[in-house]
Design an enzyme around this catalytic site. Sequence first.
Site, PDB file in Angstrom:
ATOM      1  CE1 TYR A  94      -4.375  -1.146   0.047  1.00 40.05           C
ATOM      2  CE2 TYR A  94      -3.369  -2.926   1.298  1.00 40.05           C
ATOM      3  CZ  TYR A  94      -4.432  -2.425   0.574  1.00 40.05           C
ATOM      4  OH  TYR A  94      -5.540  -3.197   0.356  1.00 40.05           O
ATOM      5  CD  GLU A 136      -6.253  -6.027   1.756  1.00 37.01           C
ATOM      6  OE1 GLU A 136      -5.010  -5.904   1.894  1.00 37.01           O
ATOM      7  OE2 GLU A 136      -6.916  -5.400   0.905  1.00 37.01           O
ATOM      8  CB  SER A 208     -14.020 -21.207  -9.248  1.00 34.74           C
ATOM      9  OG  SER A 208     -14.352 -19.875  -9.544  1.00 34.74           O
TER      10      SER A 208
END
Length: 402
Positions: A94, A136, A208
């Site tokens: 970040y 997170e 997935s």
Amino acid sequence: MTTEQIQLVKGTVPVLREHGVLLTTHFYKRMFEHNPELKHVFNMGNQQNSKQQTALAMAVLAYAEHIENPSVLMHAVDHIGQKHTSLDIRPEHYAIVGQHLIASISEVLGDAASPELLDAWTLAYNQLAAIMSGHEQQLYDTQTAKKGGWTGWRPFIIKDKIKESAEITSFYLYPSDGGAVADYLPGQFISLRLFLPELNLLQPRQYSISCAPNGQYYRISVKREAGSQHPDGMISNRLHDAINPGDIVELTAPAGSFVLNRKTLSRKIFISGGVGQTPLLSMLEDIVDNPKEQQIPITWIHGCRSEQVHAFKDKIAEISVSYSRLDQHIFYENIPSERENFYQGRVELSLLKEEIISSQADYYICGPAPFITKHYEFLIEKGIPQHAIHFEEFGPASLQLN
């Protein structure tokens, strides 16, 4: 943030609406030039097709619009956070992103980027980064608290590789350390990382999980992207062509917010196009395997080009024999002969509306973005409430339907 700073950020909303993708395109170009190591973290296929730039532009715009009350964005924060944890994004990332985002605002806006505006956006970004990284960390903590849970990249061995159709192959993934397999929610995905010699990069992709939780392995079912040399299809094609039983791949822990709703025993209607059936198959198997849910009515609606590319058709047929409350409707663009509950063409819910429109049902849609949009809008027009419609778009989020 002061009232003046909030207003400065909100004042950029019209610019972000019109030129947001220009800003984020500049941002990614700048960041990868200065921090090329991040090319190993980001899906470079999504850089070439502009999906990532568009998704980030939409997220920055939404944040600017709701800067006074970012809590209304928690659904989006969770969705993005699930993606980030699957890519092992950490607080230090970040800081790098923030540095290049503020610099990009300055460089793109030029003289319009006053010191006061840049200060306001720096504070706004730091506030968002704190929200995101805090959420997170909670997701990481949840992962490690599970039996067999982990964070970061963990080696798995491919023990089986099964061809499901002319285009789709399943891979059975077991921990190479012999340890336990973390449980997951039906519908979630894993990230898989391989080295791509063509790009000289490690590249992650999300797939997935296509089976119900079983405590032993994960299964992914991957579509070959025919003739594709685009980075978007390179990992999938490498799995098909170069990865075999005995090989090692790296995975992050299961993640994702597109999951089976267990709060009710209402009817489940699954609507998929092509390989979009994979998360829905996990949900279906889990319901069928759970004795408490044996009375849930299920409608399975699937569309693909032809019987040759229709993966898991035998599996669904087998389930329909043992699970009497399962109905299926199959759409083929090329259909060999007329059969009951088989239809010529692409999925058209209007042909089934009398059977599937219900106020006592949950709807799950997965497929390409136009497929999702078409069927979502049809259900809304028929009076189905938004909260009853769940959808998953593969890749960075570009749909704003809910």
